[in-house]
Design an enzyme around this catalytic site. Structure first.
Site, PDB file in Angstrom:
ATOM      1  CB  CYS A 198      -0.919  -0.003   1.217  1.00  0.00           C
ATOM      2  SG  CYS A 198      -2.315   1.140   1.074  1.00  0.00           S
ATOM      3  CG  ASP A 258      -3.615  -0.563  10.279  1.00  0.00           C
ATOM      4  OD1 ASP A 258      -2.517  -0.941  10.733  1.00  0.00           O
ATOM      5  OD2 ASP A 258      -3.723   0.350   9.433  1.00  0.00           O
TER       6      ASP A 258
END
Length: 205
Positions: A13, A130
């Site tokens: 990412c 996360d």
């Protein structure tokens, strides 16, 4: 099962350059994330579209958003041709419902601060777990947490890098992993060597 045919799905990412995108594709990434939320990794629509056009069809291109107006999300998805969207803020179920008919893979990103959310609560295709402060490169303590069931599509994120990802995969056995800061030489600047090393280490676990 990752789209590249391997058992572990790997999402890379926050990419911003042709070199980094090409490296991730060649190294076998299953998904490449482009950040449209406020971040040192943020890119504009024109750049994202140009980079996404370099990504083969079998790899997901993911637009990453956080607490942005739904009209902006729709506009950016259309302008860039993203194959998937990741909502990484406080978006409610109505927000997800409004975007679901778009025909794109829907990823729900959650900063885990307490109880772990259940896969599918927002109708997402993939759940991303996360650290409490997303994008900060912090490892979070997932020991003792009730993680998603085996086989459910969920990604472990937060503080992963080429040195610790194999151990994390062995310990937690996620469906996939996500990395951003762990493949950077400075804030927002990726390293092709680290991208390759991360994917190799993750798949070797």
């Amino acid at each position: 099962m990752g789209t590249s045919g391997t058992s572990l799905f790997v999402k890379v990412c926050g990419l911003r350059t042709e070199r980094d995108v090409d490296t991730a594709v060649e190294a076998g990434a299953d998904a490449i994330g482009f950040v449209f939320a406020e971040s040192p990794r943020r890119i504009d629509a024109a750049t994202a579209r140009r980079l996404a056009e370099r990504v083969p069809e079998g790899i997901l291109t993911v637009g990453v958003f956080r607490n942005q107006p739904i009209e902006d999300v729709r506009e950016l998805l259309e302008a860039t041709g993203m194959r998937a969207m990741q909502l990484h803020g406080d978006e409610d179920l109505a927000f997800y419902d409004a975007l679901r008919p778009a025909g794109r893979t829907l990823i729900r990103g959650v900063a885990v601060r307490g109880e772990v959310p259940r896969h599918g609560e927002r109708g997402e295709d993939i759940l991303l777990l996360d650290a409490p402060v997303p994008g900060a490169g912090e490892v979070w303590d997932h020991s003792g947490k009730r993680l998603p069931e085996p086989g459910q599509a969920w990604l472990l994120a937060g503080g992963l890098d080429p040195r610790n990802v194999a151990g994390a995969v062995r310990a937690v056995r996620p469906w996939g992993v996500d990395v951003s800061s762990g493949i950077e030489v400075s804030r927002g600047v990726k390293s092709p060597d680290l991208i390759e090393s991360f994917i190799r280490a993750a798949r070797g676990a």
